[in-house]
Design a protein around this motif. Structure first.
Motif, PDB file in Angstrom:
ATOM      1  N   UNK A  63      -7.338  -5.735  -7.860  1.00 58.01           N
ATOM      2  CA  UNK A  63      -8.263  -4.794  -8.498  1.00 58.01           C
ATOM      3  C   UNK A  63      -9.344  -4.343  -7.523  1.00 58.01           C
ATOM      4  N   UNK A  64      -9.885  -5.285  -6.765  1.00 58.49           N
ATOM      5  CA  UNK A  64     -10.909  -4.933  -5.770  1.00 58.49           C
ATOM      6  C   UNK A  64     -10.335  -4.063  -4.662  1.00 58.49           C
ATOM      7  N   UNK A  65      -9.084  -4.366  -4.265  1.00 62.74           N
ATOM      8  CA  UNK A  65      -8.459  -3.585  -3.204  1.00 62.74           C
ATOM      9  C   UNK A  65      -8.249  -2.137  -3.669  1.00 62.74           C
ATOM     10  N   UNK A  66      -7.878  -1.962  -4.940  1.00 61.06           N
ATOM     11  CA  UNK A  66      -7.616  -0.623  -5.469  1.00 61.06           C
ATOM     12  C   UNK A  66      -8.868   0.256  -5.517  1.00 61.06           C
ATOM     13  N   UNK A  67     -10.033  -0.351  -5.464  1.00 55.83           N
ATOM     14  CA  UNK A  67     -11.271   0.423  -5.509  1.00 55.83           C
ATOM     15  C   UNK A  67     -11.481   1.243  -4.240  1.00 55.83           C
TER      16      UNK A  67
ATOM     17  N   UNK B  70       0.853  -1.192   0.000  1.00 55.04           N
ATOM     18  CA  UNK B  70       0.000   0.000   0.000  1.00 55.04           C
ATOM     19  C   UNK B  70       0.886   1.237   0.000  1.00 55.04           C
ATOM     20  N   UNK B  71       0.300   2.384  -0.193  1.00 52.00           N
ATOM     21  CA  UNK B  71       1.084   3.622  -0.172  1.00 52.00           C
ATOM     22  C   UNK B  71       1.626   3.892   1.228  1.00 52.00           C
ATOM     23  N   UNK B  72       1.039   3.235   2.247  1.00 53.93           N
ATOM     24  CA  UNK B  72       1.551   3.375   3.618  1.00 53.93           C
ATOM     25  C   UNK B  72       2.641   2.355   3.922  1.00 53.93           C
ATOM     26  N   UNK B  73       2.891   1.413   2.985  1.00 57.08           N
ATOM     27  CA  UNK B  73       3.970   0.448   3.177  1.00 57.08           C
ATOM     28  C   UNK B  73       3.535  -0.916   3.664  1.00 57.08           C
ATOM     29  N   UNK B  74       2.237  -1.166   3.839  1.00 60.05           N
ATOM     30  CA  UNK B  74       1.769  -2.471   4.289  1.00 60.05           C
ATOM     31  C   UNK B  74       1.814  -3.464   3.124  1.00 60.05           C
ATOM     32  N   UNK B  75       2.370  -4.654   3.372  1.00 66.18           N
ATOM     33  CA  UNK B  75       2.502  -5.642   2.315  1.00 66.18           C
ATOM     34  C   UNK B  75       1.155  -6.278   1.986  1.00 66.18           C
ATOM     35  N   UNK B  76       0.861  -6.361   0.690  1.00 62.02           N
ATOM     36  CA  UNK B  76      -0.336  -7.050   0.210  1.00 62.02           C
ATOM     37  C   UNK B  76       0.010  -8.406  -0.398  1.00 62.02           C
ATOM     38  N   UNK B  77       1.036  -8.401  -1.268  1.00 63.86           N
ATOM     39  CA  UNK B  77       1.485  -9.634  -1.911  1.00 63.86           C
ATOM     40  C   UNK B  77       3.008  -9.582  -1.979  1.00 63.86           C
ATOM     41  N   UNK B  78       3.661 -10.670  -1.629  1.00 66.30           N
ATOM     42  CA  UNK B  78       5.121 -10.659  -1.634  1.00 66.30           C
ATOM     43  C   UNK B  78       5.668 -11.022  -3.004  1.00 66.30           C
TER      44      UNK B  78
END
Length: 396
Positions: free
Chosen positions: A362-366, A340-348
């Motif tokens: 795609x759903x997360x970006x919404x 994320x823009x805050x630095x939290x990992x979504x996928x390694x």
């Protein structure tokens, strides 16, 4: 001619030549003059649907030979040829070698061919049964993988990379039990669930661990194996994972060594983790990583290293490109963590892009912000298609 591979082991060269003349047009046939040659054939020319062995052979008899290869070729159907079909011989062969059928010598080639046909049908039945087992346990594997993805996304990414590495190497070397090795590679990372985040952070940074923290870290494979052992039909996978926490097993006599599939699984995962640490962890190129691993030749198996070199040198040419989430395509490989823009990992990094992964991002970006563009490895054809897409759109 049947596509099923058949191995006949007999110390009488004339008998083997006679069978070859009569049976080679019906079966994909290999022969061996002794148990030692038989072991070599099983290790390097298999897998065989049917293995036929004479009982009376020098040094190692047929029952002992079939027992030795049981762990290497568990699905192969065994036929025993014997001129001494007494009760003791039959009992030894059944108990030690898991024999499907006995035939008395001298055995007519037509009679042997009929027995081999029956054994091929039995082999097919076993393979179909094994496939049903694999399908039955896939749900358990998927569930454990999802738990890992949610609780330890970094470990889940590593698991995906290890699976890809092991699958490619197993295919390159034509190893039997490939699905067990791939499954063990993925589930070997389950143990990270038991490692506290504070300990994990210290491990990542290279900080000194306390005795208790080191014990927790070192026991992660045992923890994973305990979880896997709760699932039916995954006993051997659990054994492979538990072995990952131990040093390499001492090798036997190399002149007649049956490869232990559990030890081979351990060696595969150990090599995969070492390769992943150098490439994903330190950013070293794959071929340079291979050279460094080759320098530690006493740790890693020479056959695995040779297979790894062949795979890397023959791999499809990929390029590093930048894409947005909307441009991700199936088959690409993430070359960095998606955060994320805050630095939290979504996928390694290291995970292969799939439809599910694209939908998830795609759903997360919404509703959230994802750091873009993302570095990925893509085939040259895919990269060229992406480059051409804006030009095509502008021209239309």
């Amino acid at each position: 001619m049947s596509n099923a591979k058949v191995l006949i082991v007999d110390d009488d060269a004339n008998v083997l030549k006679a069978y070859e003349r009569r049976l080679r047009r019906r079966f994909d046939l290999e022969t061996a003059l002794c148990s030692e040659e038989g072991v070599t054939a099983v290790n390097f020319l298999g897998p065989f649907a049917v293995i036929v062995s004479d009982m009376q052979m020098p040094r190692v008899n047929g029952a002992q030979f079939l027992q030795r290869i049981t762990s290497v070729a568990p699905e192969s159907v065994r036929i025993m040829l014997t001129g001494n079909a007494d009760q003791a011989t039959a009992a030894a062969a059944i108990n030690e070698g898991q024999v499907f059928r006995f035939l008395n010598k001298p055995c007519d080639a037509d009679d042997l061919a009929k027995a081999i046909d029956d054994a091929i049908h039995e082999h097919q039945r076993r393979i179909e049964e094994l496939e049903l087992v694999r399908q039955a346990v896939s749900g358990s594997i998927e569930m454990m993988s999802r738990v890992l993805a949610i609780t330890k996304p970094e470990a889940f990414g590593r698991a995906a990379r290890l699976k890809k590495f092991v699958a490619s190497l197993a295919e390159q070397l034509k190893l039997p039990e490939a699905w067990e090795y791939e499954t063990a590679a993925v589930l070997s990372q389950l143990g990270w669930i038991t490692v506290p985040e504070e300990t994990l952070n210290k491990h990542r940074s290279g900080a000194k661990l306390t005795k208790e923290e080191r014990q927790t870290l070192d026991s992660r494979f045992d923890a994973a194996a305990d979880l896997i052992a709760e699932c039916p039909k995954l006993d051997r996978v659990a054994e492979i994972v538990r072995r990952c926490g131990t040093p390499p097993a001492a090798t036997a006599n190399h002149d007649e060594q049956v490869v232990d599939p559990i030890e081979r699984g351990r060696a595969l995962i150990d090599l995969a983790e070492s390769f992943d640490e150098l490439t994903a962890g330190q950013g070293i190129t794959p071929l340079l990583a291979l050279e460094q691993l080759g320098d530690s030749s006493h740790r890693h198996d020479h056959e695995l290293l040779a297979g790894m070199r062949s795979h890397l040198e023959g791999a499809e040419d990929h390029v590093l490109i930048e894409v947005r989430v909307s441009e991700l395509q199936d088959g690409m490989e993430l070359a960095e963590d998606v955060v994320t823009t805050e630095g939290a990992m979504l996928v390694s990094q290291g995970q292969e892009v799939t439809l599910t992964l694209r939908q998830r991002l795609s759903n997360y970006c919404k509703t959230h912000s994802v750091k873009q563009p993302i570095h990925v490895l893509a085939s040259r054809q895919a990269a060229e298609r992406l480059r051409m897409a804006p030009e095509v759109a502008a021209a239309s």
